[in-house]
Design a protein around this motif. Structure first.
Motif, PDB file in Angstrom:
ATOM      1  N   LEU A 167      41.544  48.233  -2.202  1.00 33.75           N
ATOM      2  CA  LEU A 167      40.089  48.394  -2.237  1.00 33.75           C
ATOM      3  C   LEU A 167      39.508  48.359  -0.829  1.00 33.75           C
ATOM      4  O   LEU A 167      38.642  49.185  -0.477  1.00 33.75           O
ATOM      5  CB  LEU A 167      39.461  47.291  -3.091  1.00 33.75           C
ATOM      6  N   PHE A 224      38.986  48.227  -8.718  1.00 35.89           N
ATOM      7  CA  PHE A 224      39.769  47.020  -8.452  1.00 35.89           C
ATOM      8  C   PHE A 224      39.614  46.103  -9.664  1.00 35.89           C
ATOM      9  O   PHE A 224      38.760  45.234  -9.721  1.00 35.89           O
ATOM     10  CB  PHE A 224      39.274  46.329  -7.178  1.00 35.89           C
ATOM     11  N   LEU A 243      42.168  54.771  -5.673  1.00 32.09           N
ATOM     12  CA  LEU A 243      41.628  54.233  -4.418  1.00 32.09           C
ATOM     13  C   LEU A 243      42.415  54.761  -3.218  1.00 32.09           C
ATOM     14  O   LEU A 243      41.828  55.157  -2.203  1.00 32.09           O
ATOM     15  CB  LEU A 243      41.663  52.701  -4.434  1.00 32.09           C
TER      16      LEU A 243
END
Length: 265
Positions: A167, A224, A243
């Motif tokens: 993240l 996340f 991501l």
């Protein structure tokens, strides 16, 4: 990559990294120590009395294990926002500041290419972010083993932090992208910081009330998913893969944009 520039940036910015490590130490150490059952009961009572406040920061489910406790009180907000603030500062110091002051031309006057210079700045940025996450991991494991020996599920904890690092690298890629594309600080830093903080605000709002929970689909922070990652759910890892994919795209666009743009002198 320019090794002299790499050394110079590390020497110029290591104090900032140490400062954020100190902040991580403060929060991580205190919250890990709060896993005492008696103190935990007090926290749960507070959470029941102020459910909206605790939910906004992702702290509504304290859980029963040490890992659940850490995930709830550290990984719901604190250890996500601290590296993000570091990212904002470093994107300014590594890219935007040179643009704003017109000193990027000085770096380009060396025998290093634009690609080598911007990749060097990117390496410094990512190295700092990864070191910050690794430091948090090591610190929490050490504190947990000292205070609550054998209570922390270390394998799941490491997987959780892989998700956190993913993240933060995505957030770094977003801020880096804007820093590479714009000259004026209000855009090069302001867009990355503003959009990122907007993501945090949207996430907080989505957690407060079920009627606006749909807002979570408008922020990449939802990718996340700590619970799914710790359960080894393929959906959680698929989110992490997204991501990484987005981060790679943003980094490539940022580097290409930097190579083609007109730079202030």
């Amino acid at each position: 990559m320019s090794i002299p520039l790499l050394k110079r940036e590390i020497k110029s910015n290591y104090k900032i990294l140490l400062l954020f490590m100190g902040i991580v130490t403060l929060y991580s150490g205190i919250i890990t120590a709060m896993y005492d059952p008696e103190v935990g009961t007090g926290i749960n009572a507070m959470a029941e009395s102020m459910p909206e406040f605790f939910a906004a920061f992702g702290m509504e489910n304290p859980g029963v294990t040490l890992l659940d406790f850490l995930n709830n009180y550290l990984y719901g907000f604190i250890l996500v926002i601290i590296p993000f603030i570091y990212i904002i500062i470093m994107c300014y110091k590594l890219v935007s500041k040179y643009m704003e002051k017109g000193s990027m031309a000085y770096l380009l006057n060396t025998h290093y290419s634009r690609s080598e210079i911007i990749v060097t700045q990117l390496v410094v940025l990512l190295s700092g972010v990864i070191l910050l996450v690794l430091y948090a991991v090591a610190l929490i494991i050490i504190c947990s083993e000292i205070m609550f020996e054998g209570k922390l599920e270390i394998e799941k904890f490491l997987v959780l932090n892989f998700g956190l690092a993913s993240l933060e690298i995505f957030l770094a890629s977003m801020c880096f992208l804007f820093a590479c594309l714009f000259n004026e600080m209000k855009f090069s830093v302001g867009l990355g910081a503003g959009i990122g903080l907007g993501f945090f605000l949207i996430q907080m709002l989505s957690q407060v009330n079920e009627d606006i929970e749909f807002l979570k689909y408008f922020t990449p922070l939802t990718l996340f998913d700590a619970e799914k990652i710790m359960e080894y759910d393929w959906v959680g890892f698929a989110y992490v893969g997204i991501l990484w994919l987005l981060a790679g795209i943003f980094f490539m666009i940022g580097i290409m944009g930097f190579k083609k743009r007109d730079l202030p002198l």
